[in-house]
Scaffold this active site. Sequence first.
Site, short mmCIF file in Angstrom:
data_model
loop_
_atom_site.label_atom_id
_atom_site.label_comp_id
_atom_site.label_asym_id
_atom_site.label_seq_id
_atom_site.Cartn_x
_atom_site.Cartn_y
_atom_site.Cartn_z
N CYS A 181 1.36 -1.08 0.26
CA CYS A 181 0.07 0.21 0.34
C CYS A 181 0.60 1.08 -0.44
O CYS A 181 1.87 1.88 0.61
CB CYS A 181 -0.72 -0.24 1.29
SG CYS A 181 -2.17 2.00 1.32
N ASP A 188 -0.19 -6.39 -0.04
CA ASP A 188 -0.91 -6.93 -0.97
C ASP A 188 -0.67 -7.54 -1.89
O ASP A 188 0.60 -7.45 -2.68
CB ASP A 188 -1.31 -5.30 -1.97
CG ASP A 188 -1.80 -4.15 -0.89
OD1 ASP A 188 -2.69 -4.47 -0.03
OD2 ASP A 188 -1.31 -3.08 -1.83
#
Length: 274
Positions: A181, A188
């Site tokens: 992120c 992620d």
Amino acid sequence: MTPEHSPLGKGTTYSEQYDPTLLFPIARRLAREAIGIGQTLPFFGTDIWNAYELSWLNARGKPQIAIATFFVPAESPNIVESKSFKLYLGSFAQTRVDSIDALREMLKQDVSNACGATVSVRLTAPVEFSKLEFEELNGLSLDRLDLDADAYEPDPTLLCAALDEAPVEETLYSNLLKSNCPVTGQPDWGSVQVHYVGPQIDHAGLLRYIISYRSHTGFHEQCVERIFIDILRECRPVKLAVYARYTRRGGLDINPFRTNYNLPMPDNARTARQ
């Protein structure tokens, strides 16, 4: 409309009354300009959002639930920051809505306004949950390769193709995609599929390239577009499609799809990790 001004990574008051102003749009333009994409897009496609934590009250005050799927066109000027999206969906928790069709129209209008383009919305009611399918990305797995890797920031020089040989058509995939992120630094995790027609891409180089996103910070949509552009420039396929399925965070998963030729949109079947 930049990530640092979003609610991401900040203390938040959670509203349970409908509030469309919670949606925080982020312009796609700056990230695209950074990788050389101008106003004329070299691809088209869709961002498929699945929201698993949607609940509201019916007209009699009884809680209702559904899984919401949003189809955001790649040509929309904005994406929606994911935490703001979660806050917006949470604002329905104590909100009475007359019908599921009325809810769908509210979601469609609000998210379309934030994205700056028409967004399609599908609501799956509990009676239909058993029909939802799990399916892994098809193709030849790059993860089968036993290789060394030491690049953890995107490096397009890792990509190469047999430019002087006859073209091939291949579908390749990897479950080793990871990015971070751009605001909180949270990981992620995802899987990515590459389908192309053109000079044969070196499989080891492609896998090392995918692994090279491991320390990269970028939104899901931006990562997929960068992968698409780098493969297009370095390997020169005539046809190219890139599709990623990211694991959910905060009850949301985001699955960007980009292609430069007429290819049907993926069927949105969940992978095992989703």
